[in-house]
Design a protein around this motif. Structure first.
Motif, PDB file in Angstrom:
ATOM      1  N   GLN A 316     -10.648 -77.053 -28.659  1.00 23.33           N
ATOM      2  CA  GLN A 316      -9.345 -76.725 -29.212  1.00 23.33           C
ATOM      3  C   GLN A 316      -8.352 -76.742 -28.065  1.00 23.33           C
ATOM      4  O   GLN A 316      -8.502 -76.003 -27.093  1.00 23.33           O
ATOM      5  CB  GLN A 316      -9.317 -75.346 -29.878  1.00 23.33           C
ATOM      6  N   ILE A 317      -7.364 -77.601 -28.176  1.00 22.81           N
ATOM      7  CA  ILE A 317      -6.301 -77.667 -27.176  1.00 22.81           C
ATOM      8  C   ILE A 317      -4.985 -77.453 -27.909  1.00 22.81           C
ATOM      9  O   ILE A 317      -4.624 -78.228 -28.793  1.00 22.81           O
ATOM     10  CB  ILE A 317      -6.297 -79.003 -26.421  1.00 22.81           C
ATOM     11  N   GLN A 318      -4.271 -76.413 -27.517  1.00 21.74           N
ATOM     12  CA  GLN A 318      -3.025 -76.054 -28.192  1.00 21.74           C
ATOM     13  C   GLN A 318      -1.888 -76.047 -27.179  1.00 21.74           C
ATOM     14  O   GLN A 318      -1.988 -75.434 -26.117  1.00 21.74           O
ATOM     15  CB  GLN A 318      -3.149 -74.672 -28.839  1.00 21.74           C
ATOM     16  N   THR A 319      -0.804 -76.749 -27.504  1.00 16.78           N
ATOM     17  CA  THR A 319       0.394 -76.701 -26.671  1.00 16.78           C
ATOM     18  C   THR A 319       1.454 -75.877 -27.389  1.00 16.78           C
ATOM     19  O   THR A 319       1.708 -76.072 -28.572  1.00 16.78           O
ATOM     20  CB  THR A 319       0.947 -78.105 -26.386  1.00 16.78           C
ATOM     21  N   ILE A 320       2.041 -74.949 -26.653  1.00 13.80           N
ATOM     22  CA  ILE A 320       3.099 -74.097 -27.186  1.00 13.80           C
ATOM     23  C   ILE A 320       4.365 -74.383 -26.388  1.00 13.80           C
ATOM     24  O   ILE A 320       4.387 -74.188 -25.162  1.00 13.80           O
ATOM     25  CB  ILE A 320       2.717 -72.610 -27.107  1.00 13.80           C
ATOM     26  N   PHE A 321       5.386 -74.882 -27.066  1.00 10.76           N
ATOM     27  CA  PHE A 321       6.624 -75.263 -26.404  1.00 10.76           C
ATOM     28  C   PHE A 321       7.255 -74.052 -25.736  1.00 10.76           C
ATOM     29  O   PHE A 321       7.328 -72.976 -26.341  1.00 10.76           O
ATOM     30  CB  PHE A 321       7.599 -75.846 -27.441  1.00 10.76           C
ATOM     31  N   PRO A 322       7.729 -74.176 -24.480  1.00 14.16           N
ATOM     32  CA  PRO A 322       7.774 -75.439 -23.741  1.00 14.16           C
ATOM     33  C   PRO A 322       6.697 -75.610 -22.671  1.00 14.16           C
ATOM     34  O   PRO A 322       6.547 -76.712 -22.149  1.00 14.16           O
ATOM     35  CB  PRO A 322       9.142 -75.331 -23.051  1.00 14.16           C
ATOM     36  N   LEU A 324       3.135 -73.913 -22.203  1.00  7.92           N
ATOM     37  CA  LEU A 324       1.812 -73.290 -22.227  1.00  7.92           C
ATOM     38  C   LEU A 324       0.787 -74.178 -22.915  1.00  7.92           C
ATOM     39  O   LEU A 324       1.082 -74.826 -23.927  1.00  7.92           O
ATOM     40  CB  LEU A 324       1.864 -71.939 -22.953  1.00  7.92           C
ATOM     41  N   VAL A 325      -0.422 -74.172 -22.356  1.00  9.58           N
ATOM     42  CA  VAL A 325      -1.578 -74.819 -22.973  1.00  9.58           C
ATOM     43  C   VAL A 325      -2.687 -73.776 -23.100  1.00  9.58           C
ATOM     44  O   VAL A 325      -3.025 -73.095 -22.130  1.00  9.58           O
ATOM     45  CB  VAL A 325      -2.082 -76.005 -22.126  1.00  9.58           C
ATOM     46  N   LEU A 326      -3.233 -73.645 -24.287  1.00  9.83           N
ATOM     47  CA  LEU A 326      -4.400 -72.794 -24.543  1.00  9.83           C
ATOM     48  C   LEU A 326      -5.556 -73.713 -24.895  1.00  9.83           C
ATOM     49  O   LEU A 326      -5.432 -74.552 -25.782  1.00  9.83           O
ATOM     50  CB  LEU A 326      -4.117 -71.828 -25.695  1.00  9.83           C
ATOM     51  N   GLN A 327      -6.678 -73.560 -24.184  1.00 11.57           N
ATOM     52  CA  GLN A 327      -7.799 -74.472 -24.413  1.00 11.57           C
ATOM     53  C   GLN A 327      -9.121 -73.726 -24.537  1.00 11.57           C
ATOM     54  O   GLN A 327      -9.418 -72.807 -23.766  1.00 11.57           O
ATOM     55  CB  GLN A 327      -7.917 -75.500 -23.283  1.00 11.57           C
ATOM     56  N   GLN A 328      -9.893 -74.151 -25.525  1.00 13.45           N
ATOM     57  CA  GLN A 328     -11.319 -73.833 -25.613  1.00 13.45           C
ATOM     58  C   GLN A 328     -12.072 -75.134 -25.392  1.00 13.45           C
ATOM     59  O   GLN A 328     -11.897 -76.096 -26.151  1.00 13.45           O
ATOM     60  CB  GLN A 328     -11.689 -73.273 -26.981  1.00 13.45           C
ATOM     61  N   GLN A 329     -12.866 -75.208 -24.357  1.00  7.85           N
ATOM     62  CA  GLN A 329     -13.752 -76.346 -24.118  1.00  7.85           C
ATOM     63  C   GLN A 329     -15.173 -75.813 -24.183  1.00  7.85           C
ATOM     64  O   GLN A 329     -15.657 -75.192 -23.238  1.00  7.85           O
ATOM     65  CB  GLN A 329     -13.482 -76.981 -22.761  1.00  7.85           C
ATOM     66  N   ASP A 330     -15.812 -75.960 -25.345  1.00  6.18           N
ATOM     67  CA  ASP A 330     -17.095 -75.316 -25.591  1.00  6.18           C
ATOM     68  C   ASP A 330     -16.930 -73.803 -25.410  1.00  6.18           C
ATOM     69  O   ASP A 330     -16.224 -73.171 -26.159  1.00  6.18           O
ATOM     70  CB  ASP A 330     -18.185 -75.919 -24.707  1.00  6.18           C
ATOM     71  N   ASN A 331     -17.538 -73.207 -24.376  1.00  3.28           N
ATOM     72  CA  ASN A 331     -17.426 -71.755 -24.182  1.00  3.28           C
ATOM     73  C   ASN A 331     -16.396 -71.373 -23.119  1.00  3.28           C
ATOM     74  O   ASN A 331     -16.155 -70.183 -22.902  1.00  3.28           O
ATOM     75  CB  ASN A 331     -18.784 -71.164 -23.797  1.00  3.28           C
ATOM     76  N   SER A 332     -15.806 -72.352 -22.475  1.00  2.00           N
ATOM     77  CA  SER A 332     -14.781 -72.067 -21.474  1.00  2.00           C
ATOM     78  C   SER A 332     -13.449 -71.824 -22.166  1.00  2.00           C
ATOM     79  O   SER A 332     -12.998 -72.635 -22.973  1.00  2.00           O
ATOM     80  CB  SER A 332     -14.651 -73.232 -20.491  1.00  2.00           C
ATOM     81  N   LEU A 333     -12.806 -70.691 -21.852  1.00  3.90           N
ATOM     82  CA  LEU A 333     -11.505 -70.335 -22.417  1.00  3.90           C
ATOM     83  C   LEU A 333     -10.499 -70.265 -21.275  1.00  3.90           C
ATOM     84  O   LEU A 333     -10.771 -69.645 -20.246  1.00  3.90           O
ATOM     85  CB  LEU A 333     -11.571 -68.989 -23.134  1.00  3.90           C
ATOM     86  N   GLN A 334      -9.355 -70.891 -21.472  1.00  6.67           N
ATOM     87  CA  GLN A 334      -8.400 -70.944 -20.365  1.00  6.67           C
ATOM     88  C   GLN A 334      -6.975 -71.096 -20.875  1.00  6.67           C
ATOM     89  O   GLN A 334      -6.735 -71.611 -21.975  1.00  6.67           O
ATOM     90  CB  GLN A 334      -8.730 -72.113 -19.443  1.00  6.67           C
ATOM     91  N   LEU A 335      -6.051 -70.621 -20.070  1.00  4.82           N
ATOM     92  CA  LEU A 335      -4.625 -70.818 -20.282  1.00  4.82           C
ATOM     93  C   LEU A 335      -4.086 -71.596 -19.097  1.00  4.82           C
ATOM     94  O   LEU A 335      -4.444 -71.329 -17.941  1.00  4.82           O
ATOM     95  CB  LEU A 335      -3.908 -69.473 -20.380  1.00  4.82           C
ATOM     96  N   ARG A 336      -3.231 -72.565 -19.388  1.00  2.00           N
ATOM     97  CA  ARG A 336      -2.570 -73.312 -18.319  1.00  2.00           C
ATOM     98  C   ARG A 336      -1.068 -73.125 -18.513  1.00  2.00           C
ATOM     99  O   ARG A 336      -0.539 -73.434 -19.579  1.00  2.00           O
ATOM    100  CB  ARG A 336      -2.899 -74.800 -18.388  1.00  2.00           C
TER     101      ARG A 336
END
Length: 441
Positions: A316-322, A324-336
């Motif tokens: 799951q990769i979600q972009t929130i304007f303007p 932020l990126v929220l990502q689930q890559q399998d079990n890795s959870l991260q905010l960019r």
């Protein structure tokens, strides 16, 4: 495997006045020699990535305007007086835990003469005191005291009508979504649920679901390039099947796997890409130049995941304007989180997290899989390199134009949810143009 991902709430179209801001100017007013080549956003002029005046306007209209920005996770400031220093655009802010247990976000500048109050990334303080002239504020930003307010021995001091209540710190609007803290300089920004739309809000709360969040670590890097290039990169899901050798070769992402592309109807600038790993035969993968069937890992646990949500989503990769990126890559959870540093450089902050009730094995799995991303991650290192290539080409040719026609010329999401499209990028720039320049003639 189901034909589609689990059902989500129906999307509603709730329009508000965020895009139609009073401060609109046309692009020709900003620079009469610079126009967008088409009415649609299938062409993007490269000067939007390099022009200094345009960048300054972005700061005022986007980063300091009526938009939400991620500032932290509430467990980063667990106790009264704890603070975290964060950045929105080029301004620093303080996320603090107040005496009432609430989260407050304050601009990190003294109301006296503009001095930055705190330089530490994290800390604890009972009150906020300016290092220069010691104006002192409480944790909600209210001015508590100033030295020599009454002068010395009845001489000097501030005027009798000096009102302490009028000289507090600037207080930002705050919303806490199950631990994810967002803030805005403009208090007219709508609530996050309305801001994102129902479906995007659903996916945000799929990760921030009420379980207490635990931060596992941070990384940060500086990348040569305009901040918008990074947000474009995340809104371009099909590049993953071409650029990222690791994803393709180890089966973490394939262009034929089932997924959805979700775009909010109000702005078309917030997106979610969600997909289910295809464990069967990979259609077309063998023909891809990025595919390396001979690649192996000494420790295959790096690409072994365990299910933990009530669905089959593996990415799951979600972009929130303007920014932020929220990502689930399998079990890795991260905010960019993207911090602009001028038109030709930005800083990228990575926050890796899990949940406080994770067992030791789950935490180790999250940390192990975090090696896929970050500044030297097996996957993300490709993006850093290619974005700097993009910056070099764009800086040398700001009069040229980018072509965005894959999947058509409009910004509407594909009805079949397919991820081979540049539609989300076109949607980003449709909203961007409305904010920056108003209606184009």
């Amino acid at each position: 495997m189901p034909e589609r991902l689990p059902a989500r709430p129906a999307m509603t179209n709730r329009i508000n006045g965020v895009a139609a801001m009073d401060m609109h100017a046309t692009d020709t007013e900003l620079n009469p020699h610079k126009k967008w080549p088409r009415e649609d956003c299938s062409r993007v002029p490269l000067w939007v990535y390099t022009d200094k005046d345009n960048y300054r306007s972005e700061l005022e209209r986007i980063f300091y305007g009526p938009f939400w920005h991620f500032v932290g996770i509430d467990t980063e400031v667990p106790n009264t007086g704890d603070f975290k220093r964060a950045t929105i655009g080029e301004r620093t802010v303080l996320m603090t835990r107040t005496e009432t247990g609430e989260i407050s976000v304050l601009q990190n500048n003294c109301a006296h003469r503009g001095v930055e109050l705190c330089q530490a990334k994290f800390g604890h303080q009972k009150e906020i005191m300016c290092p220069y002239h010691q104006w002192t504020y409480d944790l909600k930003g209210e001015l508590m005291g100033v030295p020599f307010r009454r002068g010395i021995k009845g001489k000097g001091g501030f005027p009798a009508d000096f009102d302490m209540k009028e000289h507090g710190l600037r207080v930002l609007k705050v919303e806490n979504i199950n631990g994810a803290v967002f803030a805005s300089f403009d208090h007219s920004v709508p609530p996050m649920e309305e801001y994102l739309g129902d479906e995007n809000y659903f996916y945000l709360k799929r990760i921030f679901n009420g379980r207490k969040v635990k931060v596992l670590g941070y990384q940060r890097q500086r990348i040569k390039g305009d901040w918008k290039l990074y947000m474009e990169n995340i809104k371009d899901p099909y590049h993953a099947s071409l650029l990222h050798v690791f994803l393709i070769s180890f089966g973490l992402y394939r262009i034929d796997q089932k997924g959805v592309t979700i775009t909010d109807e109000r702005t078309r600038s917030h997106n979610v890409f969600a997909s289910v790993r295809n464990t069967g035969e990979a259609t077309g993968t063998m023909e891809m130049k990025s595919y390396r069937p001979d690649y192996t890992l000494n420790d295959m646990r790096l690409v072994k995941a365990a299910p933990e949500y009530n669905d089959e989503i593996t990415i799951q990769i979600q972009t929130i304007f303007p920014d932020l990126v929220l990502q689930q890559q399998d079990n890795s959870l991260q905010l960019r989180y993207v911090i602009p540093m001028g038109p030709n450089e930005f800083e990228l902050l990575w926050t890796y997290f899990g949940y406080e009730d994770d067992d030791e094995e789950t935490t180790m799995r999250r940390l192990r899989q975090a090696n896929l991303t970050g500044p030297s991650g097996f996957v993300s290192v490709d993006d850093t390199e290619v974005l700097e290539y993009s910056c070099a080409g764009i800086q040398a040719n700001p009069g040229n134009t980018a072509v965005l026609e894959l999947g058509g010329r409009g910004a509407a999401p594909p009805e079949d949810g397919n991820m081979v499209t540049e539609g989300p990028i076109r949607g980003f720039y449709e909203y961007y143009r409305t904010i920056m320049y108003g209606d184009q003639d």
